[in-house]
Scaffold this motif. Structure first.
Motif, short mmCIF file in Angstrom:
data_model
loop_
_atom_site.label_atom_id
_atom_site.label_comp_id
_atom_site.label_asym_id
_atom_site.label_seq_id
_atom_site.Cartn_x
_atom_site.Cartn_y
_atom_site.Cartn_z
N LEU A 25 0.78 -0.99 0.02
CA LEU A 25 -0.05 -0.68 0.04
C LEU A 25 0.42 1.40 -0.29
CD1 LEU A 25 -3.05 1.41 -0.05
CD2 LEU A 25 -2.71 0.71 2.71
N ILE A 26 0.58 1.70 -0.76
CA ILE A 26 1.26 3.34 -1.03
C ILE A 26 0.99 4.06 -0.29
CG2 ILE A 26 3.02 4.60 -2.78
CD1 ILE A 26 2.77 2.07 -4.40
N TYR A 45 4.30 -7.17 -7.38
CA TYR A 45 2.96 -7.25 -5.88
C TYR A 45 1.71 -6.63 -6.41
CZ TYR A 45 7.70 -7.45 -3.79
OH TYR A 45 9.00 -7.39 -3.16
N THR A 46 0.44 -7.02 -5.66
CA THR A 46 -0.58 -6.05 -5.71
C THR A 46 -0.66 -4.50 -4.74
OG1 THR A 46 -1.35 -8.41 -5.98
CG2 THR A 46 -3.04 -6.10 -5.72
N VAL A 47 -0.17 -3.38 -5.90
CA VAL A 47 -0.23 -2.18 -5.54
C VAL A 47 -1.16 -1.65 -5.03
CG1 VAL A 47 1.08 0.05 -5.68
CG2 VAL A 47 1.72 -2.21 -6.65
N GLY A 56 -5.50 5.69 2.90
CA GLY A 56 -4.49 4.77 3.01
C GLY A 56 -5.36 4.09 4.72
N LEU A 57 -5.46 4.96 5.63
CA LEU A 57 -6.35 3.76 6.35
C LEU A 57 -7.51 2.88 6.02
CD1 LEU A 57 -6.18 6.79 9.23
CD2 LEU A 57 -4.48 4.87 8.89
N THR A 67 2.89 -4.58 3.37
CA THR A 67 3.93 -3.92 3.33
C THR A 67 3.09 -2.03 3.16
OG1 THR A 67 5.56 -5.36 2.94
CG2 THR A 67 6.10 -2.72 2.92
N ILE A 68 3.17 -1.40 3.40
CA ILE A 68 2.35 -0.17 3.72
C ILE A 68 4.55 1.02 3.35
CG2 ILE A 68 1.94 2.32 4.85
CD1 ILE A 68 0.47 0.47 6.32
N ILE A 69 4.27 1.95 2.56
CA ILE A 69 4.73 3.16 2.02
C ILE A 69 4.27 3.93 2.31
CG2 ILE A 69 7.07 3.40 0.65
CD1 ILE A 69 6.57 1.26 -0.97
#
Ligand code: ADP
Ligand code: MG
Length: 393
Positions: A25-26, A45-47, A56-57, A67-69
């Protein structure tokens, strides 16, 4: 004893899947870095993309994210605030924090929020790729660890329950036959007095004592229940029962004759499907009678209205199998798991909860096994296995 196979419980089948694409998740308000990250990662990855903290939340809540960027500098909800909320939702998911000009202070504050790595903007492509892959791997390890811990916890609860059961059994063992016999004597005396009192009241025909009479009735029933318990254990703990080669067909046939004429079974039809050349088994006929009485009484009691009891016997590779099925009320899984536990009963005030405990014990001391299957509203089947007698009978 239930299923406590350690290697099986911890097998790879219980690990989270690794073959599917992992998800990243970006969260970044700037189109440039967001797009370049997407292009960099999309093949592996699935982005998921979010243009602000709240978006985002929401995604974190609705998707499984590996993973979060996260960009620290964003208008509206800041990166730091977003991270604080991420941690409330998921304390473990690796977060790579993008720092840029003027975010040093925020970065310092974020340190305690379990950051996987800080990467400064503009980022190096290879460094980023490598970092994401390490973060995803870390998440995989966290997930499998959590899953293993959960399994171990379940296993622990399971073991605790088993120990608890075993303790109860141990306690039963300590109650020696003599003690039970001693208890039986005072019970007989109490019962005698209660019955005398009841007779006296009945003969006086005194209606003001109706309540007292009811109380005495309760005492009478409870004393009888104690006697049944004491007697069953006394019988079960006697190991002087002589074993002889017996035909299970004959034992069951006799039991059915007894129940067919019995008023407690007047609503029940019995059906038999016996194997003609059933192998003999080496057993104590009295103890087998006790087992089948317990099973048949339970089956009869499980049927309020008309119902059927079907008894099948057959030879099956050096074993004699007996299936007793009823069309009674059946049991849900949670109940089925407990029926062999000592003193477990659903017949409040009437049951002792030891019928099946003792039956199982008898069957096991004969080298056999007993299992139960049940469906609520459909009925219950007990399946018994005994080793076939191989002597020259
Ligand atoms: P009790 O009959 O005194 O309750 P048991 O050990 O014989 O004790 O049985 C324990 C419990 O198992 C019963 O209270 C009942 O809930 C359940 N049970 C046993 N046999 C059957 C059956 N054939 N159908 C439905 N429930 C059953
Ligand atoms: Mg019973």
């Amino acid at each position: 004893m239930g299923n406590m196979n350690l290697p099986e419980v911890l097998s790879a089948a219980n690990m989270p899947p690794v073959s599917e694409k992992n998800t990243v998740l970006i969260i970044d308000d700037e189109l440039g870095p967001r797009e370049s990250l997407r292009i960099l990662l999309k093949d592996f990855y699935t982005v998921f993309l979010a243009t602000n903290g709240d978006e985002g939340l929401t995604m974190l809540k609705t998707h499984s994210i590996d993973t979060i960027i996260l960009d620290l500098r964003m208008p509206g909800k800041s990166g730091l605030e977003t991270l604080e909320e991420i941690r409330k939702i998921n304390p473990d998911v690796p977060v790579i924090v993008l720092t840029g000009f003027g975010t040093l202070e925020a970065a310092q504050k974020a340190v305690h929020l379990n950051i996987f790595e800080f990467i400064s903007k503009p980022f190096d492509i290879n460094e980023m790729k490598d970092c994401v892959s390490r973060a995803v791997e870390k998440n995989r390890i966290i997930l499998s660890t959590t899953s293993i811990i959960n399994q171990l916890n379940n296993l622990n609860t399971n073991i605790e329950q088993k120990i608890h059961d075993l303790e109860k059994f141990a306690l039963l063992g300590e109650l020696s036959a003599e003690v039970l016999h001693e208890i039986n004597n005072p019970l007989t005396i109490i019962l005698g007095y209660v019955q005398i009192l009841m007779q006296e009241m009945a003969s006086r025909n005194d209606t003001t004592t109706e309540e007292t009479w009811q109380y005495l009735k309760v005492v009478e029933n409870e004393v009888k229940r104690c006697q049944t318990i004491a007697k069953s254990f006394f019988n079960a703990s006697k190991n002087s029962f002589k074993r002889t080669p017996v035909s299970i067909n004959i034992i069951i046939e006799n039991m059915i004759c007894f129940f067919r004429d019995n008023p407690i079974a007047k609503h029940v039809n019995f059906f038999c499907d016996f194997e003609k050349d059933i192998s003999l088994i080496l057993a104590s006929p009295e103890q087998l009678q006790q087992v089948f009485t317990n099973l048949l009484v339970n089956a009869i009691e499980a049927m309020d209205a008309k119902g059927n009891i079907n008894i099948e016997t057959k030879n099956q590779s050096k074993k004699v199998v007996v299936k007793i099925s009823d069309t009674g009320k059946g049991m849900p899984k949670e109940l089925l798991e407990k029926i062999f536990q000592p003193f477990f009963t659903t017949k409040s005030g009437k049951g002792t909860g030891i019928g099946l405990t003792i039956s199982k014990k008898i069957i096991e001391t004969h080298g056999g096994q007993i299992y139960a299957e049940s469906q609520p509203e459909k009925g219950t089947t007990f399946i018994l296995y005994f080793p076939a007698y191989e002597g020259n009978a």
